[in-house]
Design a protein around this motif. Structure first.
Motif, PDB file in Angstrom:
ATOM      1  N   UNK A 140       0.810  -1.224   0.000  1.00  0.00           N
ATOM      2  CA  UNK A 140       0.000   0.000   0.000  1.00  0.00           C
ATOM      3  C   UNK A 140       0.838   1.268   0.000  1.00  0.00           C
ATOM      4  N   UNK A 141       0.282   2.309  -0.574  1.00  0.00           N
ATOM      5  CA  UNK A 141       0.815   3.658  -0.402  1.00  0.00           C
ATOM      6  C   UNK A 141       0.457   4.114   1.019  1.00  0.00           C
ATOM      7  N   UNK A 142       0.662   5.395   1.341  1.00  0.00           N
ATOM      8  CA  UNK A 142       0.330   5.877   2.688  1.00  0.00           C
ATOM      9  C   UNK A 142      -1.155   5.670   2.984  1.00  0.00           C
ATOM     10  N   UNK A 143      -1.434   5.253   4.206  1.00  0.00           N
ATOM     11  CA  UNK A 143      -2.808   5.049   4.650  1.00  0.00           C
ATOM     12  C   UNK A 143      -3.543   6.387   4.754  1.00  0.00           C
ATOM     13  N   UNK A 144      -4.837   6.355   4.473  1.00  0.00           N
ATOM     14  CA  UNK A 144      -5.692   7.519   4.739  1.00  0.00           C
ATOM     15  C   UNK A 144      -5.673   7.863   6.221  1.00  0.00           C
ATOM     16  N   UNK A 145      -5.444   6.859   7.063  1.00  0.00           N
ATOM     17  CA  UNK A 145      -5.431   7.051   8.517  1.00  0.00           C
ATOM     18  C   UNK A 145      -4.324   7.976   8.999  1.00  0.00           C
ATOM     19  N   UNK A 146      -3.340   8.293   8.151  1.00  0.00           N
ATOM     20  CA  UNK A 146      -2.313   9.260   8.544  1.00  0.00           C
ATOM     21  C   UNK A 146      -2.943  10.564   9.039  1.00  0.00           C
ATOM     22  N   UNK A 147      -4.029  10.976   8.395  1.00  0.00           N
ATOM     23  CA  UNK A 147      -4.689  12.219   8.801  1.00  0.00           C
ATOM     24  C   UNK A 147      -5.191  12.136  10.233  1.00  0.00           C
ATOM     25  N   UNK A 171      -4.310   8.314  -0.982  1.00  0.00           N
ATOM     26  CA  UNK A 171      -4.388   7.625   0.306  1.00  0.00           C
ATOM     27  C   UNK A 171      -5.347   6.433   0.248  1.00  0.00           C
ATOM     28  N   UNK A 172      -4.924   5.318   0.870  1.00  0.00           N
ATOM     29  CA  UNK A 172      -5.726   4.098   0.847  1.00  0.00           C
ATOM     30  C   UNK A 172      -6.161   3.763   2.273  1.00  0.00           C
ATOM     31  N   UNK A 173      -7.424   3.413   2.450  1.00  0.00           N
ATOM     32  CA  UNK A 173      -7.942   3.167   3.792  1.00  0.00           C
ATOM     33  C   UNK A 173      -7.611   1.758   4.271  1.00  0.00           C
ATOM     34  N   UNK A 274     -12.527   1.830  -4.225  1.00  0.00           N
ATOM     35  CA  UNK A 274     -11.924   2.240  -2.955  1.00  0.00           C
ATOM     36  C   UNK A 274     -12.476   3.560  -2.439  1.00  0.00           C
ATOM     37  N   UNK A 275     -12.394   3.731  -1.143  1.00  0.00           N
ATOM     38  CA  UNK A 275     -12.944   4.894  -0.452  1.00  0.00           C
ATOM     39  C   UNK A 275     -12.081   6.128  -0.685  1.00  0.00           C
ATOM     40  N   UNK A 276     -12.713   7.243  -1.010  1.00  0.00           N
ATOM     41  CA  UNK A 276     -12.003   8.506  -1.179  1.00  0.00           C
ATOM     42  C   UNK A 276     -11.859   9.253   0.132  1.00  0.00           C
ATOM     43  N   UNK A 277     -11.045  10.283   0.118  1.00  0.00           N
ATOM     44  CA  UNK A 277     -10.759  11.016   1.354  1.00  0.00           C
ATOM     45  C   UNK A 277     -11.963  11.796   1.873  1.00  0.00           C
ATOM     46  N   UNK A 278     -12.820  12.281   0.994  1.00  0.00           N
ATOM     47  CA  UNK A 278     -14.012  12.990   1.460  1.00  0.00           C
ATOM     48  C   UNK A 278     -14.892  12.050   2.287  1.00  0.00           C
ATOM     49  N   UNK A 279     -15.130  10.871   1.777  1.00  0.00           N
ATOM     50  CA  UNK A 279     -15.945   9.887   2.505  1.00  0.00           C
ATOM     51  C   UNK A 279     -15.248   9.454   3.791  1.00  0.00           C
ATOM     52  N   UNK A 280     -13.935   9.237   3.713  1.00  0.00           N
ATOM     53  CA  UNK A 280     -13.176   8.789   4.876  1.00  0.00           C
ATOM     54  C   UNK A 280     -13.219   9.831   5.995  1.00  0.00           C
ATOM     55  N   UNK A 281     -12.930  11.088   5.674  1.00  0.00           N
ATOM     56  CA  UNK A 281     -12.902  12.146   6.691  1.00  0.00           C
ATOM     57  C   UNK A 281     -14.307  12.397   7.232  1.00  0.00           C
ATOM     58  N   UNK A 282     -15.309  12.367   6.357  1.00  0.00           N
ATOM     59  CA  UNK A 282     -16.687  12.562   6.805  1.00  0.00           C
ATOM     60  C   UNK A 282     -17.090  11.495   7.815  1.00  0.00           C
ATOM     61  N   UNK A 283     -16.661  10.257   7.592  1.00  0.00           N
ATOM     62  CA  UNK A 283     -17.025   9.160   8.495  1.00  0.00           C
ATOM     63  C   UNK A 283     -16.336   9.275   9.852  1.00  0.00           C
ATOM     64  N   UNK A 284     -15.293  10.089   9.929  1.00  0.00           N
ATOM     65  CA  UNK A 284     -14.543  10.272  11.177  1.00  0.00           C
ATOM     66  C   UNK A 284     -14.563  11.721  11.654  1.00  0.00           C
ATOM     67  N   UNK A 285     -15.556  12.427  11.217  1.00  0.00           N
ATOM     68  CA  UNK A 285     -15.646  13.863  11.463  1.00  0.00           C
ATOM     69  C   UNK A 285     -15.481  14.220  12.938  1.00  0.00           C
ATOM     70  N   UNK A 286     -16.046  13.404  13.827  1.00  0.00           N
ATOM     71  CA  UNK A 286     -16.053  13.757  15.249  1.00  0.00           C
ATOM     72  C   UNK A 286     -14.649  13.810  15.857  1.00  0.00           C
ATOM     73  N   UNK A 287     -13.710  13.045  15.330  1.00  0.00           N
ATOM     74  CA  UNK A 287     -12.385  13.060  15.967  1.00  0.00           C
ATOM     75  C   UNK A 287     -11.601  14.322  15.618  1.00  0.00           C
ATOM     76  N   UNK A 288     -12.026  15.044  14.584  1.00  0.00           N
ATOM     77  CA  UNK A 288     -11.343  16.271  14.175  1.00  0.00           C
ATOM     78  C   UNK A 288     -12.005  17.525  14.750  1.00  0.00           C
ATOM     79  N   UNK A 289     -13.189  17.389  15.360  1.00  0.00           N
ATOM     80  CA  UNK A 289     -13.940  18.559  15.802  1.00  0.00           C
ATOM     81  C   UNK A 289     -13.434  19.110  17.140  1.00  0.00           C
TER      82      UNK A 289
END
Length: 289
Positions: A140-147, A171-173, A274-289
């Motif tokens: 894999x390339x860098x994980x989306x989870x890096x964010x 980024x790959x999830x 595969x999941x894009x970054x918009x969908x990935x970040x939206x699904x984890x929105x609460x951890x960034x708020x």
């Protein structure tokens, strides 16, 4: 032999998602975990056979592989020791008549890598290739989870700090990788001897990722591109020396384009885009708020 799959690192990001998908497919799963805790208890409640062990201990690995038809091998990127662990895993798999190994490598794995961890992953691939057990490598390339690793700074300072400059990669999830792992282990003969680089759907810079964060969170998030030596200092009390050496080396690889690219392997193997970054970040929105 009844199909029974071993997932190492079963409470980690890729392993946990692979377990979920294998259970959906009705495949019997044994999970190798480093410690018994709430996460492993949850696996047991779902019908997973849990074994505690250390992937660097030959007898632990041998016991975990007994009666297994196919196995997923993943070693922590944060510590050394992968070459010895791989040799143990390959020998134990041979002794236990395991039919297939799926090895988690990385896109930067190569003979000439400046990263000790990436070079060691390349050597680990060669050990598996020579083991006599059919093997598939995923890179894999860098994980989306890096964010998410830097969610605290995003919450507190509205800033994403990484050393990747203006480099683009897709980024790959971990979930998409888990789906790939499960699909390969469910039908391993079709993938024997193959190496799959894995990418998300769209190449992005970290400036692009910051814009997606801003859109999802409804406030301005800025990407602060840190120089690599400065980022190493930033990590000094947060990561092991081995891990820092790896991150700084692959940060340069990323800037040089090694992590870039896209392909259709995830969709071809899993039947799912595969999941894009918009969908990935939206699904984890609460951890960034």
């Amino acid at each position: 032999m009844e199909k029974k799959v071993l997932i190492t690192g079963a409470t980690g990001s890729t392993g946990r998602n692979a377990v979920n998908r294998l259970l959906d497919l009705g495949i019997s799963v044994r999970a190798m975990v480093h410690r018994i805790d709430r996460r492993s208890d949850e696996l047991e409640k779902r019908g997973v056979q849990v074994v505690q062990g250390d992937i660097s201990v030959f007898d632990d690995v041998s016991n975990a592989l007994e009666g297994i038809s196919a196995a997923y091998y993943v070693y922590p990127i944060t510590i050394g020791g992968i070459i010895e662990s791989t040799a143990f895993f390959a020998q134990a798999a041979l002794e236990q008549n395991v039919c297939h190994i799926l090895n988690m490598s990385q896109i930067s794995a190569r003979r000439i890598s400046k990263s000790h961890a990436a070079q060691n992953h390349w050597v680990a691939e060669r050990i598996f290739d020579r083991s006599g057990v059919p093997v598939t490598h995923i890179r894999p390339t860098f994980f989306a989870e890096w964010t998410t690793y830097f969610a605290g700074e995003i919450r507190e300072n509205d800033r994403l700090t990484l050393p990747f400059g203006n480099a683009k990669y897709a980024p790959v999830t971990a979930e998409d990788q888990g789906n790939v792992i499960a699909a390969i282990l469910a039908n391993p003969s079709a993938h024997a001897g193959k190496t799959y680089p894995l990418f998300g759907p769209v190449e992005l810079t970290q400036y692009d990722v910051a814009e997606i964060l801003s859109e999802v969170l409804g406030r301005k998030i800025t990407y602060a591109s840190m120089e690599i030596p400065e980022f190493a200092e930033y990590l000094k009390d947060k990561r092991s020396d081995y891990h820092i050496q790896h991150i700084t080396a692959v940060a340069q690889d990323c800037r040089d384009g090694l992590f870039s690219g896209t392909n259709d392997f995830i969709e071809e193997i899993t039947g799912k885009i595969p999941t894009g970054m918009l969908e990935f970040i939206t699904s984890r929105k609460e951890i960034f708020q």
